[in-house]
Each structure stands twice: as structure tokens, then as C-alpha cells.
Design a protein around this motif. Structure first.
Motif, PDB file in Angstrom:
ATOM      1  N   SER A  12       0.812  -1.218   0.000  1.00  0.00           N
ATOM      2  CA  SER A  12       0.000   0.000   0.000  1.00  0.00           C
ATOM      3  C   SER A  12       0.847   1.270   0.000  1.00  0.00           C
ATOM      4  O   SER A  12       0.307   2.361   0.167  1.00  0.00           O
ATOM      5  CB  SER A  12      -0.947  -0.012   1.200  1.00  0.00           C
ATOM      6  N   ALA A  14       2.804   2.290   2.235  1.00  0.00           N
ATOM      7  CA  ALA A  14       2.758   2.911   3.563  1.00  0.00           C
ATOM      8  C   ALA A  14       4.121   2.904   4.241  1.00  0.00           C
ATOM      9  O   ALA A  14       4.339   3.657   5.181  1.00  0.00           O
ATOM     10  CB  ALA A  14       1.742   2.181   4.445  1.00  0.00           C
ATOM     11  N   GLN A  33       3.481   5.571   6.939  1.00  0.00           N
ATOM     12  CA  GLN A  33       2.296   6.384   6.712  1.00  0.00           C
ATOM     13  C   GLN A  33       1.098   5.437   6.681  1.00  0.00           C
ATOM     14  O   GLN A  33       0.647   5.010   5.623  1.00  0.00           O
ATOM     15  CB  GLN A  33       2.431   7.151   5.382  1.00  0.00           C
ATOM     16  N   ALA A  35      -2.003   5.678   7.060  1.00  0.00           N
ATOM     17  CA  ALA A  35      -3.205   6.075   6.328  1.00  0.00           C
ATOM     18  C   ALA A  35      -3.216   5.467   4.931  1.00  0.00           C
ATOM     19  O   ALA A  35      -4.288   5.165   4.393  1.00  0.00           O
ATOM     20  CB  ALA A  35      -3.306   7.596   6.257  1.00  0.00           C
ATOM     21  N   LYS A  36      -2.034   5.264   4.355  1.00  0.00           N
ATOM     22  CA  LYS A  36      -1.943   4.652   3.026  1.00  0.00           C
ATOM     23  C   LYS A  36      -2.455   3.216   3.061  1.00  0.00           C
ATOM     24  O   LYS A  36      -3.114   2.766   2.134  1.00  0.00           O
ATOM     25  CB  LYS A  36      -0.509   4.694   2.500  1.00  0.00           C
ATOM     26  N   LEU A  38      -4.535   2.030   5.529  1.00  0.00           N
ATOM     27  CA  LEU A  38      -5.902   2.066   6.044  1.00  0.00           C
ATOM     28  C   LEU A  38      -6.929   2.540   5.023  1.00  0.00           C
ATOM     29  O   LEU A  38      -8.131   2.389   5.235  1.00  0.00           O
ATOM     30  CB  LEU A  38      -5.964   2.924   7.313  1.00  0.00           C
ATOM     31  N   GLN A  39      -6.470   3.070   3.881  1.00  0.00           N
ATOM     32  CA  GLN A  39      -7.418   3.447   2.834  1.00  0.00           C
ATOM     33  C   GLN A  39      -8.030   2.216   2.163  1.00  0.00           C
ATOM     34  O   GLN A  39      -9.017   2.323   1.443  1.00  0.00           O
ATOM     35  CB  GLN A  39      -6.747   4.351   1.799  1.00  0.00           C
ATOM     36  N   TYR A  40      -7.456   1.047   2.424  1.00  0.00           N
ATOM     37  CA  TYR A  40      -7.958  -0.208   1.876  1.00  0.00           C
ATOM     38  C   TYR A  40      -8.647  -0.998   2.988  1.00  0.00           C
ATOM     39  O   TYR A  40      -7.977  -1.607   3.821  1.00  0.00           O
ATOM     40  CB  TYR A  40      -6.815  -1.033   1.281  1.00  0.00           C
ATOM     41  N   PRO A  41      -9.983  -0.980   3.033  1.00  0.00           N
ATOM     42  CA  PRO A  41     -10.694  -1.652   4.122  1.00  0.00           C
ATOM     43  C   PRO A  41     -10.309  -3.116   4.324  1.00  0.00           C
ATOM     44  O   PRO A  41     -10.213  -3.575   5.461  1.00  0.00           O
ATOM     45  CB  PRO A  41     -12.168  -1.507   3.722  1.00  0.00           C
ATOM     46  N   ILE A  72      -9.277   5.638  12.450  1.00  0.00           N
ATOM     47  CA  ILE A  72      -9.666   4.546  11.546  1.00  0.00           C
ATOM     48  C   ILE A  72      -9.327   3.192  12.152  1.00  0.00           C
ATOM     49  O   ILE A  72     -10.154   2.276  12.141  1.00  0.00           O
ATOM     50  CB  ILE A  72      -9.013   4.702  10.154  1.00  0.00           C
ATOM     51  N   GLU A  76     -11.919   0.106  13.091  1.00  0.00           N
ATOM     52  CA  GLU A  76     -11.775  -1.247  12.553  1.00  0.00           C
ATOM     53  C   GLU A  76     -11.567  -2.282  13.655  1.00  0.00           C
ATOM     54  O   GLU A  76     -12.113  -3.374  13.605  1.00  0.00           O
ATOM     55  CB  GLU A  76     -10.626  -1.316  11.544  1.00  0.00           C
ATOM     56  N   ASP A 114      -2.300   4.124  15.307  1.00  0.00           N
ATOM     57  CA  ASP A 114      -1.708   3.576  14.098  1.00  0.00           C
ATOM     58  C   ASP A 114      -0.242   3.227  14.353  1.00  0.00           C
ATOM     59  O   ASP A 114       0.182   2.100  14.152  1.00  0.00           O
ATOM     60  CB  ASP A 114      -1.884   4.508  12.895  1.00  0.00           C
TER      61      ASP A 114
END
Length: 189
Positions: A12, A14, A33, A35-36, A38-41, A72, A76, A114
Motif C-alpha cells: 500500500s 505505507a 504512513q 493512512a496509506k 488504512l485506505q484499503y478496508p 480509523i 476497525e 496507528d
């Protein structure tokens, strides 16, 4: 399983390599990073299943993630554990609960982040939880960057990463004139 988490971070984009200015002012040769990822559920779900397994012996009533990085992953993990997920945020530079969120006296609370490096945001969140009468179970994180340092509570992480950090004055990356980037901003210094 840690190899799979590193694979997900790389897939990803990240896990970054280069010359990074950290919020502490130190420099680093790698940066995570989350968030990179976590953008993929589906990837967030897979990581949270690893954390859920590590937490199987803990009694958890609610999870709390410090904003922004913890929101996030807290959601999850709350979903995976079947418990509510809320977040703390800064108001007038102080970590607090807002938006009608509450922690009930005696609830078993898991802080979710995170990345944990120094634990500063997590420790501020722990203070909020304790002020409400909650009992902190520990901190769960996608990535542990503490280098094994004691942060004062149990730490459950999907992966521990050893990442070099340097003082600005002794940074070998600066000596090699490698471009310095502040993560998240793509700003060069």
C-alpha cells in the motif's frame, strides 16, 4: 505474521524509504504512513484480525483512538472486537473527549493507535480515560516503533519495526545531501 504486515505496508506504499523530518525534529531513513494502508478496508480488516488475536485474553469494553491517526484503526478494531469505538481529540491543545462520547466508570478501555513511537498521544488519551474512571487495558497499534522502550502500559502491536532516527546535527542522510521531506506534506526542506 509480522512478515505479512510488512508486506501489506509495502503493498500500500505505507512504508516509505528516504530522508524524513519527524514531528520530534529528528531525521529518519524510513517512515510509516499508515493512512496509506488504512485506505484499503480489506487490508485494515486483515491487520485488525492480527490485533484481535493478540488481544484474545483481554477484557475490553470500548476502544479509544487519539485523533487523527487512531480514528480509523480504532473503528476497525472496535468492529473486529464487537465493541464501541470512539476517539479523543485536541481542544485548546489538550486531549479531550467531545462529540457526546463518554467512558463509564470501571469500563475496560483499550487505546488504539496507528503507530506508537514515544506514546505521547496515547499517554494523553490514557489520562482522559482515567479522569473518566475507565481502566486502561493497554495500547494496541498497527506499528510499534518504540524500540522496546517501556511506555508505562502493555503494548499490543501487529508489527514492531526498527527504524533509524538521527539528530539533525549527526544525520548521515544530510551529509549525503539526500533531499529532506516532511511526511504527509511532500514539502522539501
Amino acid at each position: 505474521m509480522e512478515n505479512r504486515i510488512v508486506e501489506l505496508l509495502k503493498e500500500s506504499d505505507a512504508l516509505l524509504t528516504g530522508h524524513f523530518l519527524l514531528s520530534s525534529g529528528k531525521h529518519s531513513d524510513k517512515y510509516v504512513q499508515c493512512a496509506k494502508l488504512l485506505q484499503y478496508p480489506e487490508k485494515a480488516e486483515e491487520v485488525c484480525q492480527v490485533l484481535k488475536e493478540k488481544l484474545k485474553d483481554e477484557k475490553i469494553d470500548i476502544v479509544v483512538g487519539p485523533a487523527m491517526g487512531g480514528i480509523i484503526i480504532a473503528y476497525e478494531l472496535g468492529r473486529a472486537l464487537g465493541v464501541p469505538a470512539i476517539f479523543t481529540e485536541r481542544e485548546n491543545n489538550e486531549m479531550t473527549l467531545r462529540r457526546g462520547f463518554e467512558i463509564k466508570e470501571g469500563q475496560n478501555v483499550l487505546v488504539v493507535e496507528d503507530v506508537v513511537t514515544t506514546g505521547k498521544s496515547s499517554l494523553e488519551t490514557i489520562k482522559v480515560i482515567e479522569d473518566y474512571g475507565g481502566k486502561v487495558v493497554g495500547i494496541a497499534s498497527l506499528v510499534d516503533r518504540t524500540g522496546g522502550k517501556d511506555i508505562g502500559t502493555k503494548l499490543f502491536s501487529a508489527v514492531a519495526l526498527e527504524i533509524n532516527t538521527y539528530d539533525k546535527e549527526n544525520c548521515p542522510l544530510c551529509e549525503k545531501n539526500i533531499e529532506l521531506v516532511k511526511p504527509g506534506s511532500r514539502k522539501k526542506f
